[in-house]
Design an enzyme around this catalytic site. Sequence first.
Site, PDB file in Angstrom:
ATOM      1  N   GLU A 427       0.842  -1.192   0.000  1.00 12.15           N
ATOM      2  CA  GLU A 427       0.000   0.000   0.000  1.00 12.15           C
ATOM      3  C   GLU A 427       0.880   1.245   0.000  1.00 12.15           C
ATOM      4  O   GLU A 427       1.673   1.460   0.906  1.00 12.15           O
ATOM      5  CB  GLU A 427      -0.869  -0.037   1.280  1.00 12.15           C
ATOM      6  CG  GLU A 427      -1.655   1.200   1.544  1.00 12.15           C
ATOM      7  CD  GLU A 427      -2.365   1.117   2.907  1.00 12.15           C
ATOM      8  OE1 GLU A 427      -2.230   0.083   3.610  1.00 12.15           O
ATOM      9  OE2 GLU A 427      -3.053   2.078   3.258  1.00 12.15           O
ATOM     10  N   ASP A 500      -1.013  -1.335   5.795  1.00 14.78           N
ATOM     11  CA  ASP A 500      -0.989  -0.809   7.164  1.00 14.78           C
ATOM     12  C   ASP A 500      -2.048  -1.516   7.990  1.00 14.78           C
ATOM     13  O   ASP A 500      -3.062  -1.965   7.473  1.00 14.78           O
ATOM     14  CB  ASP A 500      -1.305   0.698   7.163  1.00 14.78           C
ATOM     15  CG  ASP A 500      -0.219   1.502   6.469  1.00 14.78           C
ATOM     16  OD1 ASP A 500       0.890   0.967   6.306  1.00 14.78           O
ATOM     17  OD2 ASP A 500      -0.497   2.657   6.088  1.00 14.78           O
ATOM     18  N   ASP A 502      -4.449  -0.558   9.717  1.00 11.70           N
ATOM     19  CA  ASP A 502      -5.532   0.366  10.087  1.00 11.70           C
ATOM     20  C   ASP A 502      -6.737   0.119   9.181  1.00 11.70           C
ATOM     21  O   ASP A 502      -6.726  -0.805   8.362  1.00 11.70           O
ATOM     22  CB  ASP A 502      -5.058   1.821   9.997  1.00 11.70           C
ATOM     23  CG  ASP A 502      -4.575   2.170   8.594  1.00 11.70           C
ATOM     24  OD1 ASP A 502      -4.799   1.362   7.662  1.00 11.70           O
ATOM     25  OD2 ASP A 502      -3.968   3.245   8.425  1.00 11.70           O
ATOM     26  N   ASP A 504      -7.974   1.777   6.653  1.00 15.29           N
ATOM     27  CA  ASP A 504      -7.692   1.894   5.217  1.00 15.29           C
ATOM     28  C   ASP A 504      -6.997   0.642   4.699  1.00 15.29           C
ATOM     29  O   ASP A 504      -7.336   0.127   3.639  1.00 15.29           O
ATOM     30  CB  ASP A 504      -6.778   3.093   4.953  1.00 15.29           C
ATOM     31  CG  ASP A 504      -7.577   4.377   4.875  1.00 15.29           C
ATOM     32  OD1 ASP A 504      -8.830   4.288   4.885  1.00 15.29           O
ATOM     33  OD2 ASP A 504      -6.950   5.454   4.817  1.00 15.29           O
TER      34      ASP A 504
END
Length: 639
Positions: A427, A500, A502, A504
């Site tokens: 990402e 990541d 998180d 997203d």
Amino acid sequence: MPENKYNEQSIQILKGLDAVRKRPGMYIGSTDYHGLHHLVWEIMDNAMDEALNGYGKCIRVTIEKNNVICVEDEGRGMPTGRHESGVPTIQVIFTELHAGAKFSSETGYKTAGGLHGVGASVVNALSEWLEVTTCYNGFIWQMRFENGGSKIGKLIKLGPTTKTGTKVRFLADKKIFGRIEYNHTTIKERVREAAFLTNGLKMVLIDEKQGLKDEFCYDNGLMAYIKYLHEDKEPLSDIVTISGGNKKINVDCAFQYVDTVQENVYSFVNHVRTTDGGTHVVGLRSAFTKAFNDYARNNGLLKEKDSNLDGSDIREGLTAVVSLAITEDLLEFEGQTKGKLGTPEARNIVDNVVSEKLSFWLQENKETADALVRKMIRAYQAREAARKAREEVRNGTKKVKQERLLSGKLAVANSKDAKRKELFLVEGDSAGGSAKQGRDSKYQAILPLRGKVLNTEKASKAEILKNEELSTLIYTIGAGFGDEFAVEDSNYDKVIIMTDADTDGAHIQVLLLTFFFRYMRPLIDAGKVYVALPPLYMATKGKEVMYAYNDDELEDIRQKYGKVEIQRYKGLGEMNADQLWDTTMNPETRTLIQVSVDDGISTDRKFNILMGDKADIRREWIEDFVTFTLEDKYQLQEG
Ligand code: TSJ
């Protein structure tokens, strides 16, 4: 030691159970999560058999506090008499391999027992203990087995009763399965499915560990099933139900069209999913192809010069459930996993029953029917366009392909050994930069993904090919996509999603997994799709550096080392190249999560919900995403 006399027969029996314990995989597939749940399905299937034949209106499944599973039915009870060998029939059922079939009535319907079922004795062989309690002919009886069925208790008459029914409780053997941990969701979906497939049967799941209770009961199960699968979809038709058949084969079917391109046909025989379809599915498809083409021609939607609509165009956006009850004498299964119906008679019966009712329905609902046919014609045109686009790509020069790859900023791996190469999907450009510096450039390729990945749940094949990120991914893997995907042509042995930790990142994971699930499913089934697990914290004490992958691990470090300095990673981009290599990419030290999907309908539904139209439902799921994936879809593996 068994309490019964050790005669030759009982030695034979113990040998049978011993064989199961020595090679459990031969009987239940594996000794992992799947094998463990197989025990539950086996016992449930036996109770379902009884209900399917019309005995008992309720089945209760309980996950008890200490991981004991309890399944109770309200059927006739189990015969408590003696077998010709002199021992109680129940004992034979639980200690002799494949004994079950001999004691069932010959003409009735059979579920898994007659299919890939392995019998109650296999569950007994793989349990620390198993206890059966049955109310039969006015009395409660109980019998207990221990140590994989090697210690056999007496059949005890506990007292009189006016009820009938059977209860089986067992504790799976941790020597065989390692950790005994049942998945609430997995069992719940199976219990719900059983209720969908048997009208009027009440299925209850009690989870004593979590204090949860669910009840499922439907008057029109298949209609409820479709409604459940289409919870968040835009319907293009009503839900239509069709039933028919003869004395030996009963056909129940329900279908609905929705606003997507997927075809979902779920088939069952005697309540057991036929994952690989078979003659009944062939019959269903043929009925749809015939009925829609006839309708389109008779109503001027297809002209004389037009060719027929293709079956695959007709089935875009179709969800259908077809459930057959077949008497034992006509049951035939094929394939390695016996997941494919072979019964030749099933084909024509399903075809006839569905053709007739479907043609009638189309005539009666002309407005809907016309709209569906127009959609099918558009599907045909889109398919043609996609085929042309693919051909252009295939016939395109090397230079075109090279440009595609470069435009994606792929950092290639030097080795040509596809059996060892790994592709990291990363990402963002900054994490991509660290990954490129930190990697083992011989075997690890890096493909940074920018921005949002296209939601392929709603996209057509042509749109996917136009999308730069996904077309680059398809060329990089080099094995095609969709029906033409050939896993053996993959340039990589592992495709690793690295995002990541998180929301997203989770969203990108979902979007990529949706793509792999819908368009490169064999890559998942071959165990080649992984999710990387980066650490959440770095803890330093003096020169010593430690990483924690979750809060528990951080707590452990604190306990062990006292005061440490802690850095919380908000994203991969915060790690330098060395740190990323040490924690997440180095095959010696990293943890990868291998992605696997149960062949379940629930998986399909989850993707539908995750990627479908209704953003509010989706958000809820995404917020739960990490637990959902860890529990339901990913299996942890080292290496
Ligand atoms: F798997 C199992 F054997 F452990 C098991 C069997 C577990 C559970 C929860 C239920 C059962 C079970 C078996 N429920 N009901 C029955 N029924 C019979 O075994 C039965 C009863 C009567 C007759 C008959 O012909 O009179 C035939 C059968 C097969």
